[in-house]
Write an enzyme that holds these catalytic residues in place. Structure first.
Site, PDB file in Angstrom:
ATOM      1  N   SER A   1      25.706  73.528  53.221  1.00  0.00           N
ATOM      2  CA  SER A   1      26.454  72.857  54.283  1.00  0.00           C
ATOM      3  C   SER A   1      25.695  72.946  55.611  1.00  0.00           C
ATOM      4  CB  SER A   1      27.864  73.452  54.386  1.00  0.00           C
ATOM      5  OG  SER A   1      28.669  72.709  55.263  1.00  0.00           O
TER       6      SER A   1
ATOM      7  N   ASP B   1      32.089  64.144  48.381  1.00  0.00           N
ATOM      8  CA  ASP B   1      31.637  64.837  49.589  1.00  0.00           C
ATOM      9  C   ASP B   1      31.174  63.781  50.581  1.00  0.00           C
ATOM     10  OD1 ASP B   1      30.548  66.465  51.532  1.00  0.00           O
ATOM     11  OD2 ASP B   1      28.995  67.336  50.251  1.00  0.00           O
TER      12      ASP B   1
ATOM     13  N   HIS C   1      32.568  69.197  48.498  1.00  0.00           N
ATOM     14  CA  HIS C   1      31.867  70.002  49.494  1.00  0.00           C
ATOM     15  C   HIS C   1      32.321  71.471  49.440  1.00  0.00           C
ATOM     16  CE1 HIS C   1      29.361  70.280  53.094  1.00  0.00           C
ATOM     17  NE2 HIS C   1      30.198  71.201  53.509  1.00  0.00           N
TER      18      HIS C   1
END
Length: 352
Positions: free
Chosen positions: A138, A292, A322
Protein backbone atom coordinates in the site's frame (compact mmCIF):
# COMPACT_ATOMS: atom_id res chain seq x y z
CA UNK A 1 -15.42 4.99 19.83
CA UNK A 2 -13.18 7.21 17.72
CA UNK A 3 -16.19 9.04 16.31
CA UNK A 4 -17.69 9.61 19.76
CA UNK A 5 -14.43 10.94 21.21
CA UNK A 6 -13.87 13.14 18.18
CA UNK A 7 -17.35 14.68 18.47
CA UNK A 8 -16.67 15.33 22.16
CA UNK A 9 -13.36 16.96 21.15
CA UNK A 10 -11.50 14.62 23.46
CA UNK A 11 -9.48 12.81 20.78
CA UNK A 12 -9.48 12.04 17.05
CA UNK A 13 -10.37 8.93 15.08
CA UNK A 14 -6.74 8.38 13.89
CA UNK A 15 -5.43 8.69 17.45
CA UNK A 16 -7.94 6.14 18.75
CA UNK A 17 -7.13 3.67 15.94
CA UNK A 18 -3.39 4.09 16.47
CA UNK A 19 -3.84 3.54 20.22
CA UNK A 20 -5.89 0.38 19.61
CA UNK A 21 -3.14 -0.96 17.33
CA UNK A 22 -0.67 -0.62 20.18
CA UNK A 23 -2.86 -2.97 22.23
CA UNK A 24 -2.51 -5.77 19.68
CA UNK A 25 -1.40 -9.16 20.92
CA UNK A 26 1.94 -10.07 19.37
CA UNK A 27 2.39 -13.79 18.77
CA UNK A 28 5.99 -14.91 19.13
CA UNK A 29 7.58 -17.29 16.64
CA UNK A 30 10.11 -19.62 18.34
CA UNK A 31 12.01 -19.86 15.06
CA UNK A 32 12.62 -16.12 14.67
CA UNK A 33 14.70 -13.73 16.78
CA UNK A 34 13.09 -10.28 16.97
CA UNK A 35 14.97 -7.14 17.99
CA UNK A 36 13.59 -3.60 18.35
CA UNK A 37 16.03 -0.83 17.51
CA UNK A 38 16.25 2.76 16.35
CA UNK A 39 18.27 3.88 13.35
CA UNK A 40 18.83 7.40 14.65
CA UNK A 41 15.21 8.43 15.38
CA UNK A 42 13.51 5.87 13.12
CA UNK A 43 12.03 2.84 14.96
CA UNK A 44 12.79 -0.45 13.23
CA UNK A 45 12.24 -4.12 14.05
CA UNK A 46 14.71 -6.77 12.92
CA UNK A 47 13.54 -10.34 12.29
CA UNK A 48 16.23 -13.00 11.93
CA UNK A 49 15.82 -16.81 11.73
CA UNK A 50 17.30 -18.44 14.84
CA UNK A 51 18.73 -21.37 12.93
CA UNK A 52 22.44 -20.89 12.37
CA UNK A 53 23.37 -20.26 8.74
CA UNK A 54 26.75 -21.08 7.22
CA UNK A 55 26.42 -18.16 4.81
CA UNK A 56 25.07 -14.65 4.75
CA UNK A 57 21.30 -14.47 4.35
CA UNK A 58 19.08 -12.53 2.01
CA UNK A 59 17.93 -9.17 3.40
CA UNK A 60 14.44 -7.70 3.02
CA UNK A 61 13.67 -4.07 3.83
CA UNK A 62 9.91 -3.81 4.38
CA UNK A 63 7.76 -0.67 4.58
CA UNK A 64 4.34 -1.30 6.12
CA UNK A 65 1.00 0.00 4.82
CA UNK A 66 -1.76 1.96 6.50
CA UNK A 67 -2.57 4.97 4.34
CA UNK A 68 0.03 7.19 6.07
CA UNK A 69 -2.16 7.26 9.16
CA UNK A 70 -2.64 3.65 10.31
CA UNK A 71 -0.33 0.63 10.34
CA UNK A 72 2.57 0.00 12.71
CA UNK A 73 5.44 -2.34 13.52
CA UNK A 74 3.06 -4.40 15.65
CA UNK A 75 0.41 -4.48 12.93
CA UNK A 76 2.91 -6.00 10.46
CA UNK A 77 4.77 -8.15 12.99
CA UNK A 78 3.12 -11.43 11.99
CA UNK A 79 3.70 -10.83 8.27
CA UNK A 80 7.38 -10.07 8.87
CA UNK A 81 7.73 -13.18 11.03
CA UNK A 82 6.39 -15.38 8.24
CA UNK A 83 8.56 -13.73 5.59
CA UNK A 84 11.69 -14.19 7.72
CA UNK A 85 10.94 -17.85 8.47
CA UNK A 86 9.62 -18.95 5.07
CA UNK A 87 12.27 -17.19 2.96
CA UNK A 88 15.16 -17.66 5.43
CA UNK A 89 15.83 -13.94 5.29
CA UNK A 90 16.71 -11.10 7.63
CA UNK A 91 13.76 -8.68 7.64
CA UNK A 92 14.08 -5.01 8.51
CA UNK A 93 10.56 -3.71 9.24
CA UNK A 94 10.66 0.09 9.21
CA UNK A 95 8.42 2.28 11.33
CA UNK A 96 7.90 5.88 10.25
CA UNK A 97 6.22 9.09 11.29
CA UNK A 98 2.59 9.36 10.25
CA UNK A 99 -0.47 11.57 10.23
CA UNK A 100 -1.96 13.46 11.93
CA UNK A 101 1.26 14.97 13.32
CA UNK A 102 3.62 14.40 10.39
CA UNK A 103 3.27 15.17 6.69
CA UNK A 104 5.20 14.68 3.46
CA UNK A 105 8.09 13.95 3.16
CA UNK A 106 8.24 12.31 6.63
CA UNK A 107 7.53 8.75 5.43
CA UNK A 108 9.93 8.97 2.51
CA UNK A 109 12.77 10.42 4.57
CA UNK A 110 12.37 7.97 7.47
CA UNK A 111 12.31 4.96 5.14
CA UNK A 112 15.18 6.28 3.02
CA UNK A 113 17.38 6.98 6.04
CA UNK A 114 16.62 3.60 7.62
CA UNK A 115 17.39 1.85 4.33
CA UNK A 116 20.72 3.65 3.93
CA UNK A 117 21.73 2.79 7.50
CA UNK A 118 20.86 -0.88 6.93
CA UNK A 119 22.66 -1.04 3.58
CA UNK A 120 25.82 0.42 5.12
CA UNK A 121 25.85 -2.24 7.85
CA UNK A 122 24.59 -5.39 6.11
CA UNK A 123 27.29 -7.74 7.34
CA UNK A 124 26.57 -6.66 10.93
CA UNK A 125 23.12 -8.17 10.48
CA UNK A 126 24.34 -11.22 8.56
CA UNK A 127 23.01 -10.04 5.18
CA UNK A 128 24.49 -10.78 1.76
CA UNK A 129 25.03 -7.39 0.00
CA UNK A 130 24.17 -8.95 -3.36
CA UNK A 131 20.74 -10.19 -2.21
CA UNK A 132 18.83 -7.26 -0.75
CA UNK A 133 15.14 -6.88 -1.59
CA UNK A 134 13.13 -3.75 -0.81
CA UNK A 135 9.41 -4.34 -0.35
CA UNK A 136 6.26 -2.62 0.81
CA UNK A 137 2.48 -2.79 0.84
CA UNK A 138 0.00 0.00 0.00
CA UNK A 139 1.58 3.31 1.05
CA UNK A 140 4.65 1.20 1.84
CA UNK A 141 4.71 0.07 -1.79
CA UNK A 142 4.52 3.71 -2.86
CA UNK A 143 7.47 4.41 -0.57
CA UNK A 144 9.47 1.58 -2.15
CA UNK A 145 8.94 3.16 -5.58
CA UNK A 146 10.13 6.58 -4.37
CA UNK A 147 12.98 5.41 -2.14
CA UNK A 148 14.46 3.16 -4.84
CA UNK A 149 14.76 6.19 -7.12
CA UNK A 150 17.03 7.79 -4.54
CA UNK A 151 19.01 4.63 -3.80
CA UNK A 152 19.96 3.90 -7.42
CA UNK A 153 21.81 7.21 -7.58
CA UNK A 154 24.04 6.37 -4.59
CA UNK A 155 26.93 4.45 -6.10
CA UNK A 156 28.64 3.73 -2.76
CA UNK A 157 25.72 1.61 -1.49
CA UNK A 158 25.06 -2.05 -2.35
CA UNK A 159 22.65 -2.32 -5.26
CA UNK A 160 19.10 -3.43 -4.51
CA UNK A 161 18.56 -6.85 -6.10
CA UNK A 162 14.79 -6.55 -6.50
CA UNK A 163 11.80 -4.46 -5.48
CA UNK A 164 8.45 -5.93 -4.40
CA UNK A 165 5.41 -3.65 -4.56
CA UNK A 166 2.11 -4.89 -3.15
CA UNK A 167 -0.95 -2.82 -4.13
CA UNK A 168 0.92 0.52 -4.25
CA UNK A 169 -0.32 3.97 -5.20
CA UNK A 170 2.00 5.27 -7.90
CA UNK A 171 0.57 8.43 -9.45
CA UNK A 172 -1.49 11.47 -8.48
CA UNK A 173 -3.00 12.62 -11.76
CA UNK A 174 -5.53 10.14 -13.11
CA UNK A 175 -8.20 9.11 -10.63
CA UNK A 176 -10.62 8.10 -13.38
CA UNK A 177 -8.94 4.82 -14.32
CA UNK A 178 -11.19 1.75 -14.64
CA UNK A 179 -10.25 0.43 -11.19
CA UNK A 180 -11.17 3.77 -9.59
CA UNK A 181 -14.56 3.64 -11.26
CA UNK A 182 -15.26 -0.02 -10.55
CA UNK A 183 -13.95 -0.23 -6.97
CA UNK A 184 -14.58 3.24 -5.59
CA UNK A 185 -16.61 1.94 -2.63
CA UNK A 186 -14.79 -1.36 -2.00
CA UNK A 187 -13.07 -1.83 1.39
CA UNK A 188 -10.45 -1.66 2.78
CA UNK A 189 -9.84 1.67 1.07
CA UNK A 190 -12.50 3.60 -0.80
CA UNK A 191 -11.73 6.32 -3.32
CA UNK A 192 -13.06 9.04 -1.02
CA UNK A 193 -10.95 7.85 1.91
CA UNK A 194 -7.82 7.58 -0.23
CA UNK A 195 -8.14 11.10 -1.64
CA UNK A 196 -8.78 12.43 1.86
CA UNK A 197 -5.61 10.76 3.16
CA UNK A 198 -3.60 12.01 0.17
CA UNK A 199 -4.76 15.57 0.80
CA UNK A 200 -3.93 15.38 4.48
CA UNK A 201 -0.51 13.83 3.97
CA UNK A 202 0.46 16.25 1.19
CA UNK A 203 -0.98 19.24 3.11
CA UNK A 204 -3.55 19.98 0.41
CA UNK A 205 -6.75 21.66 1.57
CA UNK A 206 -9.57 19.13 1.50
CA UNK A 207 -11.72 21.58 -0.48
CA UNK A 208 -9.69 20.67 -3.58
CA UNK A 209 -10.70 17.01 -3.37
CA UNK A 210 -13.26 17.21 -6.15
CA UNK A 211 -10.84 19.03 -8.45
CA UNK A 212 -8.33 16.21 -7.92
CA UNK A 213 -10.92 13.52 -8.62
CA UNK A 214 -12.21 15.16 -11.81
CA UNK A 215 -8.81 16.21 -13.13
CA UNK A 216 -9.69 19.89 -13.00
CA UNK A 217 -6.29 20.58 -11.44
CA UNK A 218 -4.49 19.15 -14.48
CA UNK A 219 -3.80 21.46 -17.41
CA UNK A 220 -4.27 20.16 -20.94
CA UNK A 221 -0.52 20.49 -21.58
CA UNK A 222 0.25 18.42 -18.49
CA UNK A 223 -2.24 15.75 -19.51
CA UNK A 224 -0.74 15.57 -23.01
CA UNK A 225 2.74 15.22 -21.48
CA UNK A 226 1.88 12.32 -19.17
CA UNK A 227 -1.12 10.62 -20.76
CA UNK A 228 1.20 8.28 -22.68
CA UNK A 229 1.97 6.73 -19.29
CA UNK A 230 -1.19 7.17 -17.24
CA UNK A 231 -4.08 7.06 -19.69
CA UNK A 232 -6.65 4.27 -19.43
CA UNK A 233 -5.63 3.40 -23.00
CA UNK A 234 -2.73 1.54 -21.37
CA UNK A 235 -5.07 -0.70 -19.37
CA UNK A 236 -5.88 -4.04 -21.03
CA UNK A 237 -9.45 -4.28 -22.24
CA UNK A 238 -10.28 -7.22 -19.96
CA UNK A 239 -9.97 -4.91 -16.95
CA UNK A 240 -12.56 -2.46 -18.27
CA UNK A 241 -16.18 -3.12 -17.37
CA UNK A 242 -18.99 -2.35 -19.79
CA UNK A 243 -19.82 0.71 -17.66
CA UNK A 244 -16.33 2.20 -17.96
CA UNK A 245 -16.17 5.82 -19.13
CA UNK A 246 -12.89 7.16 -20.59
CA UNK A 247 -11.21 10.07 -18.82
CA UNK A 248 -12.95 13.41 -19.08
CA UNK A 249 -11.08 16.28 -17.46
CA UNK A 250 -13.18 18.83 -15.61
CA UNK A 251 -12.90 22.56 -16.46
CA UNK A 252 -9.33 23.58 -15.68
CA UNK A 253 -8.95 25.28 -12.31
CA UNK A 254 -5.68 27.20 -12.08
CA UNK A 255 -5.96 27.71 -8.32
CA UNK A 256 -6.39 23.97 -7.83
CA UNK A 257 -3.44 23.35 -10.13
CA UNK A 258 -1.17 25.60 -8.05
CA UNK A 259 -2.34 23.94 -4.83
CA UNK A 260 -1.69 20.41 -6.10
CA UNK A 261 1.24 20.85 -8.50
CA UNK A 262 3.67 18.97 -6.20
CA UNK A 263 1.70 15.78 -6.95
CA UNK A 264 3.43 15.79 -10.36
CA UNK A 265 6.86 15.39 -8.80
CA UNK A 266 8.43 11.94 -9.19
CA UNK A 267 9.05 11.88 -5.43
CA UNK A 268 5.25 11.73 -5.04
CA UNK A 269 4.19 10.17 -8.34
CA UNK A 270 7.02 7.71 -9.14
CA UNK A 271 5.17 6.55 -12.26
CA UNK A 272 6.06 9.94 -13.75
CA UNK A 273 9.84 9.54 -13.37
CA UNK A 274 11.84 10.04 -16.56
CA UNK A 275 12.85 7.10 -18.75
CA UNK A 276 16.50 7.27 -17.62
CA UNK A 277 15.45 6.72 -13.99
CA UNK A 278 12.97 3.96 -14.80
CA UNK A 279 15.61 2.14 -16.88
CA UNK A 280 17.89 1.85 -13.82
CA UNK A 281 15.33 0.14 -11.59
CA UNK A 282 16.00 -3.41 -10.35
CA UNK A 283 14.02 -6.57 -11.12
CA UNK A 284 10.46 -6.02 -9.97
CA UNK A 285 7.62 -8.09 -8.51
CA UNK A 286 4.18 -6.46 -8.63
CA UNK A 287 1.00 -7.54 -6.87
CA UNK A 288 -2.39 -6.22 -7.95
CA UNK A 289 -5.85 -7.10 -6.65
CA UNK A 290 -8.98 -7.14 -8.78
CA UNK A 291 -11.17 -5.40 -6.19
CA UNK A 292 -8.79 -2.55 -5.43
CA UNK A 293 -8.91 1.06 -6.62
CA UNK A 294 -5.11 0.89 -7.01
CA UNK A 295 -5.17 -2.10 -9.36
CA UNK A 296 -4.58 0.04 -12.45
CA UNK A 297 -1.67 1.97 -10.93
CA UNK A 298 0.09 -1.41 -10.82
CA UNK A 299 -0.83 -2.17 -14.44
CA UNK A 300 0.48 1.22 -15.60
CA UNK A 301 3.74 0.80 -13.67
CA UNK A 302 4.16 -2.70 -15.10
CA UNK A 303 3.95 -1.34 -18.64
CA UNK A 304 6.33 1.54 -17.90
CA UNK A 305 8.98 -0.81 -16.52
CA UNK A 306 8.59 -3.34 -19.30
CA UNK A 307 8.85 -0.60 -21.93
CA UNK A 308 12.28 0.23 -20.45
CA UNK A 309 13.42 -3.39 -20.41
CA UNK A 310 13.06 -4.00 -16.65
CA UNK A 311 12.30 -7.66 -15.82
CA UNK A 312 8.83 -7.67 -14.23
CA UNK A 313 7.00 -10.54 -12.55
CA UNK A 314 3.33 -9.86 -11.94
CA UNK A 315 0.83 -11.59 -9.69
CA UNK A 316 -2.83 -10.63 -9.97
CA UNK A 317 -5.25 -11.78 -7.27
CA UNK A 318 -8.55 -12.26 -9.11
CA UNK A 319 -10.43 -12.40 -5.79
CA UNK A 320 -8.13 -9.98 -3.96
CA UNK A 321 -8.85 -6.64 -2.32
CA UNK A 322 -6.66 -3.90 -0.92
CA UNK A 323 -4.74 -4.93 2.20
CA UNK A 324 -5.74 -8.59 2.03
CA UNK A 325 -2.18 -9.86 2.53
CA UNK A 326 -2.01 -8.53 6.08
CA UNK A 327 -5.17 -10.45 7.02
CA UNK A 328 -3.59 -13.85 6.38
CA UNK A 329 -3.66 -14.75 10.10
CA UNK A 330 -6.57 -12.56 11.20
CA UNK A 331 -9.33 -15.16 11.54
CA UNK A 332 -12.22 -14.89 10.77
CA UNK A 333 -11.18 -12.05 8.43
CA UNK A 334 -8.61 -14.06 6.50
CA UNK A 335 -9.58 -15.01 2.95
CA UNK A 336 -8.09 -17.41 0.38
CA UNK A 337 -6.65 -14.40 -1.45
CA UNK A 338 -4.71 -13.45 1.69
CA UNK A 339 -2.66 -16.64 1.65
CA UNK A 340 -2.44 -16.70 -2.15
CA UNK A 341 -0.85 -13.24 -2.26
CA UNK A 342 1.47 -14.06 0.64
CA UNK A 343 2.58 -17.31 -0.99
CA UNK A 344 3.20 -15.53 -4.28
CA UNK A 345 5.43 -12.97 -2.54
CA UNK A 346 7.29 -15.72 -0.65
CA UNK A 347 7.81 -17.73 -3.85
CA UNK A 348 9.25 -14.75 -5.73
CA UNK A 349 11.58 -13.71 -2.91
CA UNK A 350 12.94 -17.25 -2.53
CA UNK A 351 13.98 -17.10 -6.16
CA UNK A 352 16.03 -13.94 -5.66
Amino acid sequence: MGTILEKLRISSIPTVVQFSQRLMFIKKDPNVLVTDMHFERVPVRLFKPKEVSSKLRRGIIFFHGGGAIFGSLDNYHALSNVLAHETDSVILLVGYRKLPDHHHPAIHMDCLNASIHFLKNLETYGVDPSRVVISGESVGGWTVATVIQDLISQATLPKIRAQVLISPILQGINFQLPSYQQNQNVPLITKDLMITLICRYLSIDISWKNAILTGACVSLDTWKMYSKWISSDNIPQRFKSKNFHPEFLGPFNEAACLETKHMLDASISPLLADDKTIAQLPDTFLVSCEYDILRDDVLLYKKRLEDQGIPVTWYHAEDGFHGCINLFDKLPFSFPCSMNVLNAVISYIKGV
